[in-house]
Design an enzyme around this catalytic site. Sequence first.
Site, PDB file in Angstrom:
ATOM      1  N   ASP A   1       0.870  -1.174   0.000  1.00 39.08           N
ATOM      2  CA  ASP A   1       0.000   0.000   0.000  1.00 39.08           C
ATOM      3  C   ASP A   1       0.906   1.222   0.000  1.00 39.08           C
ATOM      4  O   ASP A   1       2.112   1.119   0.304  1.00 39.08           O
ATOM      5  CB  ASP A   1      -0.918   0.005   1.229  1.00 39.08           C
ATOM      6  CG  ASP A   1      -2.025   1.054   1.122  1.00 39.08           C
ATOM      7  OD1 ASP A   1      -2.369   1.440  -0.011  1.00 39.08           O
ATOM      8  OD2 ASP A   1      -2.535   1.497   2.162  1.00 39.08           O
TER       9      ASP A   1
ATOM     10  N   GLU B   1       0.917   5.622   0.959  1.00 37.90           N
ATOM     11  CA  GLU B   1       0.253   6.841   1.426  1.00 37.90           C
ATOM     12  C   GLU B   1       0.893   7.993   0.668  1.00 37.90           C
ATOM     13  O   GLU B   1       2.120   8.058   0.544  1.00 37.90           O
ATOM     14  CB  GLU B   1       0.423   7.031   2.935  1.00 37.90           C
ATOM     15  CG  GLU B   1      -0.062   5.862   3.791  1.00 37.90           C
ATOM     16  CD  GLU B   1      -1.550   5.581   3.677  1.00 37.90           C
ATOM     17  OE1 GLU B   1      -2.289   6.451   3.153  1.00 37.90           O
ATOM     18  OE2 GLU B   1      -1.968   4.487   4.089  1.00 37.90           O
TER      19      GLU B   1
ATOM     20  N   ASP C   1      -2.330   3.817  -6.272  1.00 36.70           N
ATOM     21  CA  ASP C   1      -1.019   3.345  -5.829  1.00 36.70           C
ATOM     22  C   ASP C   1      -0.131   3.034  -7.031  1.00 36.70           C
ATOM     23  O   ASP C   1       1.077   3.291  -7.007  1.00 36.70           O
ATOM     24  CB  ASP C   1      -1.164   2.092  -4.959  1.00 36.70           C
ATOM     25  CG  ASP C   1      -2.007   2.336  -3.718  1.00 36.70           C
ATOM     26  OD1 ASP C   1      -1.592   3.165  -2.892  1.00 36.70           O
ATOM     27  OD2 ASP C   1      -3.064   1.710  -3.583  1.00 36.70           O
TER      28      ASP C   1
ATOM     29  N   TYR D   1      -2.140   3.239  11.717  1.00 38.24           N
ATOM     30  CA  TYR D   1      -3.161   3.280  10.662  1.00 38.24           C
ATOM     31  C   TYR D   1      -2.586   2.736   9.357  1.00 38.24           C
ATOM     32  O   TYR D   1      -3.210   1.909   8.675  1.00 38.24           O
ATOM     33  CB  TYR D   1      -3.638   4.726  10.464  1.00 38.24           C
ATOM     34  CG  TYR D   1      -4.393   4.951   9.182  1.00 38.24           C
ATOM     35  CD1 TYR D   1      -5.765   4.736   9.113  1.00 38.24           C
ATOM     36  CD2 TYR D   1      -3.730   5.369   8.028  1.00 38.24           C
ATOM     37  CE1 TYR D   1      -6.460   4.931   7.931  1.00 38.24           C
ATOM     38  CE2 TYR D   1      -4.413   5.557   6.835  1.00 38.24           C
ATOM     39  CZ  TYR D   1      -5.768   5.339   6.796  1.00 38.24           C
ATOM     40  OH  TYR D   1      -6.452   5.526   5.617  1.00 38.24           O
TER      41      TYR D   1
ATOM     42  N   ASP E   1      -3.215  -1.311   7.063  1.00 38.86           N
ATOM     43  CA  ASP E   1      -3.663  -1.508   5.685  1.00 38.86           C
ATOM     44  C   ASP E   1      -3.076  -2.760   5.047  1.00 38.86           C
ATOM     45  O   ASP E   1      -3.712  -3.382   4.193  1.00 38.86           O
ATOM     46  CB  ASP E   1      -3.313  -0.279   4.832  1.00 38.86           C
ATOM     47  CG  ASP E   1      -4.263   0.883   5.082  1.00 38.86           C
ATOM     48  OD1 ASP E   1      -5.298   0.665   5.733  1.00 38.86           O
ATOM     49  OD2 ASP E   1      -3.972   2.000   4.628  1.00 38.86           O
TER      50      ASP E   1
END
Length: 375
Positions: free
Chosen positions: A28, A30, A85, A151, A155
């Site tokens: 993942d 961010e 992504d 957090y 994921d």
Amino acid sequence: MNYQMITTDDALASLCEAVRAFPAIALDTEFVRTRTYYPQLGLIQLFDGEHLALIDPLGITDWSPLKAILRDPSITKFLHAGSEDLEVFLNVFGELPQPLIDTQILAAFCGRPMSWGFASMVEEYSGVTLDKSESRTDWLARPLTERQCEYAAADVWYLLPITAKLMVETEASGWLPAALDECRLMQMRRQEVVAPEDAWRDITNAWQLRTRQLACLQLLADWRLRKARERDLAVNFVVREEHLWSVARYMPGSLGELDSLGLSGSEIRFHGKTLLALVEKAQTLPEDALPQPMLNLMDMPGYRKAFKAIKSLITDVSETHKISAELLASRRQINQLLNWHWKLKPQNNLPELISGWRGELMAEALHNLLQEYPQ
């Protein structure tokens, strides 16, 4: 969750060496994208079932170990709703993770909603309610808080165990080959790059313009896209789309006229002279250099009947094969097919409805249907 923060080249190399022993990883990213053209990477999350890592890109200079993992054919990469992504990976590394499977796509073939969120998936499969309060956080700010890190780690921590269940479920449904084909299609879409000279075709209401106005729009949109990429600035922060269209429509000859068209002070201050020069260039183009008028798909005489007929066919195919009509065909895909059939927009590839797994189900029927709607 015991995660490891990766902040150095040596730590990244050690992590990637350990990851090679595993057949699959969850990935993942961010990122932040407010005013920029390209997404700004803030964090990469990786979990192989044993090593849970948060990779801080701000401290990494040698990405070669991770790039080797991303292209390693023996390691399957799982993401959830990974289209954005993939754009990050393309921008940072110049390539996509391979092989890649998107769990949102797998879930859609198992009867879940098309845009099934990660939190909903985790709640169904793991019984855990995730805290999504950090989803809009600034991932470029440092230091990251413990809450941000937890957090982000969640994921991939919850994703990897779910992938095995979804793969079994999709295979049992008989749709796994189609789901993998859809994952490839997602990657292909993400790799499509608009050529600056074609940017005008994506401007809203371009079809309302006459040929010389279209030539002006072509020059303006080409310049704007190049400027946006060069300065890494979202296109509407160069010149807003509606202002670009107005310049092409009215072809002003002075800064005062630009102002009367509603352009902002900064647009005029930074780009006014360039816009006027492009208008002047469009004014002097010979007639044979002007583009053909654009036809608006929805104004085509047979559009509504053709659209309705295709929707009806899709409903029949959906019921026959027990697959969601929403997954089978979107409005965008139907319009893509009709644009191709009536030759309204240049397309490099076959429309999605008559290629890949969808083509296997309904290409012949769609070809026969389209014969009833000539241009």
